[in-house]
Design an enzyme around this catalytic site. Structure first.
Site, PDB file in Angstrom:
ATOM      1  N   ASP A   1       0.840  -1.209   0.000  1.00 40.28           N
ATOM      2  CA  ASP A   1       0.000   0.000   0.000  1.00 40.28           C
ATOM      3  C   ASP A   1       0.865   1.245   0.000  1.00 40.28           C
ATOM      4  O   ASP A   1       2.002   1.222   0.461  1.00 40.28           O
ATOM      5  CB  ASP A   1      -0.805   0.137   1.298  1.00 40.28           C
ATOM      6  CG  ASP A   1      -1.588  -1.074   1.664  1.00 40.28           C
ATOM      7  OD1 ASP A   1      -1.869  -1.870   0.780  1.00 40.28           O
ATOM      8  OD2 ASP A   1      -1.903  -1.181   2.863  1.00 40.28           O
TER       9      ASP A   1
HETATM   10  N1  URA Z   1      -1.031  -5.902   4.008  1.00 41.58           N
HETATM   11  C1  URA Z   1      -1.471  -4.634   4.037  1.00 41.58           C
HETATM   12  O1  URA Z   1      -2.463  -4.322   4.694  1.00 41.58           O
HETATM   13  N2  URA Z   1      -0.798  -3.717   3.329  1.00 41.58           N
HETATM   14  C2  URA Z   1       0.306  -4.004   2.614  1.00 41.58           C
HETATM   15  O2  URA Z   1       0.888  -3.111   1.996  1.00 41.58           O
HETATM   16  C3  URA Z   1       0.753  -5.324   2.591  1.00 41.58           C
HETATM   17  C4  URA Z   1       0.061  -6.265   3.297  1.00 41.58           C
END
Ligand code: URA
Length: 234
Positions: free
Chosen positions: A104
Site C-alpha cells: 500500500d
Molecule cells: N497488508 C497490508 O495491509 N498492506 C500491505 O501493503 C501489505 C500487506
C-alpha cells in the site's frame, strides 16, 4: 537474437524510430563494427551504444525499500509511484518493470521490482506460498489471544468467504507485532487486525522469502542476480 531497433527501444534507450536514427548516426556498434542495418538480428552481448555495453539486456530484478507515500500501480491517477525511484531508462523498458505483488501507499519496506514477468507470476502464485514478514504497530494493546486466532486458519476478513491461511504472529511489545503471511490479499495485514478490532497505524515489510531489507536505505535498491529464485524464462 533480437532486432537491433527493437532491442534498443525495449531496453528503454529511445523509440524504435529514434533507434533507426541512432544506428544511421554511427552511435551503435555490433561486434566492434559500426552498425548500418537497424533491422539486423543481433546478439545483445555484442552491441555497444556510444561504446558502452547495453544496460541490463537480460532483465532487471531489484530489491527496493519502498518509502511511505508511493503506490505500486503504474496508473498516474493513483499518485506518485515506486517506479519514479528508478532511472528513466528503466522506466521506459518493455516489458515494463513491475512489482511482485503490491505494498500500500502507507506501507514501507521490501518490494521486488522486475521486468521478468514469468517470475512475477511465479512468486505471486498462491501455490508458492512465499512467506512475507511485516512489522505492524496498532492503536491498542495486543492481546496474546491474537496469536492462536491468526494461526487458526479460521480468521475471516470482511466480505470474504475464504478464511485466511494460518499466519504467525509474534508480539514484540504492547502495540507492536511481527506477522508472517504466506498469501497476499488486498490490504491483508490491516484487514486481519481490523477483523480483531485493531487499527494498524504503521506497517513495514521486512522480509520476502529469504530476502531481508537489511541495509537498503528507504528509496534505494539493490540488484539481485536474475536467477536468484532459480532459472526463469523472459
Ligand atoms: N497488508 C497490508 O495491509 N498492506 C500491505 O501493503 C501489505 C500487506
Amino acid at each position: 537474437m533480437r532486432r537491433l531497433d527493437q532491442l534498443l527501444a525495449n531496453l528503454g534507450y529511445c523509440s524504435r524510430r529514434e533507434a533507426r536514427d541512432w544506428v544511421r548516426s554511427g552511435a551503435v556498434t555490433v561486434g566492434g563494427v559500426e552498425a548500418d542495418d537497424f533491422g539486423a538480428r543481433v546478439n545483445e552481448a555484442d552491441v555497444r551504444v556510444d561504446g558502452e555495453p547495453l544496460d541490463h539486456p537480460d532483465g532487471l530484478l531489484l530489491l527496493v525499500n519502498k518509502p511511505l507515500g508511493l503506490v505500486c500501480s503504474h496508473e498516474a491517477r493513483e499518485g506518485p509511484n515506486v517506479y519514479s525511484l528508478l532511472p528513466e531508462r528503466w522506466r521506459r523498458r518493455n516489458p515494463q518493470v513491475t512489482s511482485v505483488g503490491r505494498l500500500d501507499k502507507d506501507t514501507s519496506g521490501l518490494i521486488l521490482l522486475t521486468d521478468l514477468l514469468p517470475l512475477v507470476h511465479r512468486l505471486t502464485s498462491p501455490k508458492h506460498k512465499v512467506p512475507k514478514v511485516y512489522r505492524a504497530t496498532v492503536d491498542r494493546d495486543l492481546s496474546p489471544e491474537l496469536v492462536p486466532r491468526f494461526a487458526s486458519g479460521e480468521l475471516r476478513l470482511e466480505d470474504e468467504a475464504e478464511a485466511c491461511l494460518p499466519a504467525e504472529l509474534t508480539i514484540l511489545s504492547a502495540r507492536e507485532a511481527e506477522l508472517t503471511l504466506t498469501e497476499g490479499r488486498y490490504h491483508q495485514v490491516r484487514r486481519m487486525f481490523a477483523a480483531c478490532g485493531s487499527t494498524v497505524l504503521t506497517l513495514h515489510r521486512a522480509r520476502f522469502g529469504e530476502l531481508e531489507i537489511g541495509e537498503v536505505a528507504p528509496g534505494t535498491w539493490r540488484e539481485l542476480p536474475l536467477d536468484f529464485f532459480g532459472a526463469v524464462a523472459r
